[in-house]
Scaffold this active site. Structure first.
Site, PDB file in Angstrom:
ATOM      1  N   SER A   1      34.322  48.308  54.941  1.00  0.00           N
ATOM      2  CA  SER A   1      33.947  47.942  53.578  1.00  0.00           C
ATOM      3  C   SER A   1      34.246  46.486  53.245  1.00  0.00           C
ATOM      4  O   SER A   1      33.554  45.874  52.427  1.00  0.00           O
ATOM      5  CB  SER A   1      34.657  48.848  52.567  1.00  0.00           C
TER       6      SER A   1
ATOM      7  N   HIS B   1      41.032  45.848  49.103  1.00  0.00           N
ATOM      8  CA  HIS B   1      39.825  45.022  49.120  1.00  0.00           C
ATOM      9  C   HIS B   1      40.094  43.660  48.491  1.00  0.00           C
ATOM     10  O   HIS B   1      41.054  43.497  47.724  1.00  0.00           O
ATOM     11  CB  HIS B   1      38.678  45.746  48.402  1.00  0.00           C
TER      12      HIS B   1
ATOM     13  N   ASP C   1      42.582  45.670  44.659  1.00  0.00           N
ATOM     14  CA  ASP C   1      42.998  47.063  44.513  1.00  0.00           C
ATOM     15  C   ASP C   1      44.037  47.449  45.566  1.00  0.00           C
ATOM     16  O   ASP C   1      44.192  48.608  45.897  1.00  0.00           O
ATOM     17  CB  ASP C   1      41.799  48.003  44.604  1.00  0.00           C
TER      18      ASP C   1
END
Length: 243
Positions: free
Chosen positions: A11, A195, A192
């Site tokens: 991600s 990320h 977070d």
């Protein structure tokens, strides 16, 4: 055709084309010289990446005298953040033991080198983890009340990634170490606990560019696609396009 740089990862790579992302910054830097191609897969670990490698980079991309696409200039390989999920927490299905992670990286690098012997392969370690913020931002129900990742575990995977790069004779960006050199890294670089913020993305961009430059991939050494405006004769513009 313009040469390519592939970004292969989880991600943190998938999100890299967002506003201020490290992939978008690379695409902007190389805007007239190289196509930066995104191959990011949210949630993937190195085990899954190895399984899909031939789908991500099909044989037709291998290049050669048969007229197929030329080999890319570089491939970034950025896995480990999901492998480092703890095996006894809610994200255990993503966990990969560190020794298997290291072997998976070896296999991915070996496959890419076999496919493209002259392509620069660049490993990137997982980033550090802010455990308090991971508790505030779970992506699934967390009955244990414990973070699914720890910074200590991420560090072990980062160390394994650096060791693998050394064993393979390829460059590596040690993001885990680099980010923690800044005292306020938790708030500055992570949105977070995992990320990246725009500042965190900037760190990745700058470190990747450094490694690409050392590997011979700098703007000064790349060919610009089509004539620049400054090189077009105002009195006879079409002369610039006679080839």
């Amino acid at each position: 055709m313009r040469p390519k740089i592939y970004l292969f990862g989880d991600s943190i790579t998938e999100e890299s084309f967002r506003d201020g992302g490290w992939g978008a910054s690379l695409a902007n830097l190389f805007s007239r010289t190289v196509d930066v191609v995104l191959r990011g897969y949210s949630g993937y670990n190195s085990r899954w990446a190895l399984k899909v490698l031939d789908r991500v980079f099909p044989a037709a991309e291998s290049g050669g005298s048969d007229g197929a696409s030329p080999p890319p200039l570089a491939v970034t390989v950025f896995f480990g953040a999901n492998d480092a999920c703890l095996p006894d927490r809610y994200a255990a299905f993503q966990h990969v033991p560190v020794d298997e992670y290291q072997q998976n990286l070896h296999s991915i690098v070996s496959s890419l080198k076999k496919r493209w012997p002259k392509t620069l392969i660049l490993l990137i370690t997982p980033p550090p983890i802010d455990e308090d913020e991971r508790l505030r931002h779970p992506y699934a129900e967390n009955p244990s009340g414990l973070p699914e990742r720890t910074n200590e575990a991420a560090g072990a995977f980062a160390k394994a990634c650096v060791e693998t790069a050394g064993e393979c004779g390829i460059p590596v960006v040690d993001l885990w170490t680099r980010m923690q050199q800044y005292p306020d890294w938790r708030k500055a670089y992570l949105r977070d606990g995992l990320h990246l913020t725009q500042d965190g993305n900037k760190v990745v961009f700058e470190e990747v560019v450094k490694k690409l430059n050392v590997g011979g991939l700098s703007l000064e050494k790349l060919t610009v696609d089509l004539p620049l405006l400054a090189d077009i004769d105002q009195g006879d513009p079409l002369k610039a396009f006679q080839w």
